[in-house]
Structures are given as structure tokens and as C-alpha cells.
Design a protein around this motif. Structure first.
Motif, PDB file in Angstrom:
ATOM      1  N   GLN A 155       0.765   8.675  -3.265  1.00 14.44           N
ATOM      2  CA  GLN A 155       0.354   7.907  -2.090  1.00 14.44           C
ATOM      3  C   GLN A 155      -0.236   6.564  -2.490  1.00 14.44           C
ATOM      4  O   GLN A 155       0.029   5.552  -1.852  1.00 14.44           O
ATOM      5  N   ARG A 156      -1.028   6.538  -3.567  1.00 19.44           N
ATOM      6  CA  ARG A 156      -1.585   5.261  -4.039  1.00 19.44           C
ATOM      7  C   ARG A 156      -0.472   4.315  -4.464  1.00 19.44           C
ATOM      8  O   ARG A 156      -0.523   3.115  -4.196  1.00 19.44           O
ATOM      9  N   LYS A 195       2.660   4.312  -3.292  1.00 18.41           N
ATOM     10  CA  LYS A 195       3.326   3.845  -2.081  1.00 18.41           C
ATOM     11  C   LYS A 195       2.486   2.809  -1.353  1.00 18.41           C
ATOM     12  O   LYS A 195       3.008   1.811  -0.858  1.00 18.41           O
ATOM     13  N   ASP A 196       1.176   3.020  -1.282  1.00 15.29           N
ATOM     14  CA  ASP A 196       0.292   2.062  -0.625  1.00 15.29           C
ATOM     15  C   ASP A 196       0.278   0.735  -1.375  1.00 15.29           C
ATOM     16  O   ASP A 196       0.300  -0.330  -0.771  1.00 15.29           O
ATOM     17  N   ARG A 197       0.244   0.816  -2.680  1.00 11.50           N
ATOM     18  CA  ARG A 197       0.160  -0.395  -3.503  1.00 11.50           C
ATOM     19  C   ARG A 197       1.407  -1.252  -3.366  1.00 11.50           C
ATOM     20  O   ARG A 197       1.331  -2.473  -3.309  1.00 11.50           O
ATOM     21  N   THR A 229       7.285   2.849   2.427  1.00  6.83           N
ATOM     22  CA  THR A 229       7.137   3.893   3.426  1.00  6.83           C
ATOM     23  C   THR A 229       8.384   4.751   3.367  1.00  6.83           C
ATOM     24  O   THR A 229       9.470   4.280   3.022  1.00  6.83           O
TER      25      THR A 229
END
Length: 95
Positions: free
Chosen positions: A61-62, A64-66, A70
Motif C-alpha cells: 500500500q505504501r 501504491k500510495d507513493r 490504483t
């Protein structure tokens, strides 16, 4: 053999995920240290055939966020050049 270039080879205790342990020799840690395993042959899917979900701090998730990934946008087959989104926009304006 040259002297003083080899790491210290000593006894350590390895503790499996179920609490069982065994003693082995290693260059890891100090003499008598205890290594606790997160994954071992008793829990790893390669040996058990059962998939387990282990959250290791949300690394995926980190990531993908960075990088702004999505699931829907990437699965739809977006044609990104691998560059930053600003570079994609600039390239589109030049065409």
C-alpha cells in the motif's frame, strides 16, 4: 588462508514461528544469540500449499500510495511511459 579476514563462526539458536527451536552455527549475530523467524517451512506457502496473508507494515500500500498507483487505473491498461505523470502530460501536449 589469510588470517583475520573471515567472519566469526559461532553457535546461535533459531526459534521457529511455533516456538520450537534448534541450535546451529552461523556468522549472524553474536555467540548465543537467538534468531526469531517470521516465516519458516511450517508456515511458508511453498511448503504448506496454503496461502496466508501476512501484513508486513503495509509495504504494498505504501508503494501504491507513493507512486500513485490504483488498482482500477493500472488494470484498465493505461499506457504510461513509466515517467512521472507531469512528463506524460507534457508529452501529450507536444503531439
Amino acid at each position: 588462508m589469510k588470517e583475520k579476514i573471515h567472519p566469526d563462526y559461532h553457535k546461535i539458536t533459531v526459534v521457529m514461528t511455533d516456538g520450537s527451536s534448534f541450535e546451529t552455527r552461523s556468522t549472524w549475530g553474536k555467540e548465543g544469540a537467538s534468531m526469531r523467524l517470521d516465516i519458516d517451512p511450517k508456515t511458508h506457502p511453498a511448503w504448506t500449499g496454503v496461502r496466508q496473508s501476512i501484513d508486513r507494515g503495509g509495504r504494498v500500500q505504501r508503494f501504491k500510495d507513493r507512486f500513485g498507483m490504483t488498482g482500477a487505473g493500472m488494470a484498465a491498461g493505461s499506457k504510461s511511459t513509466g515517467a512521472k505523470p507531469e512528463a506524460d502530460k507534457a508529452a501529450a501536449k507536444k503531439k
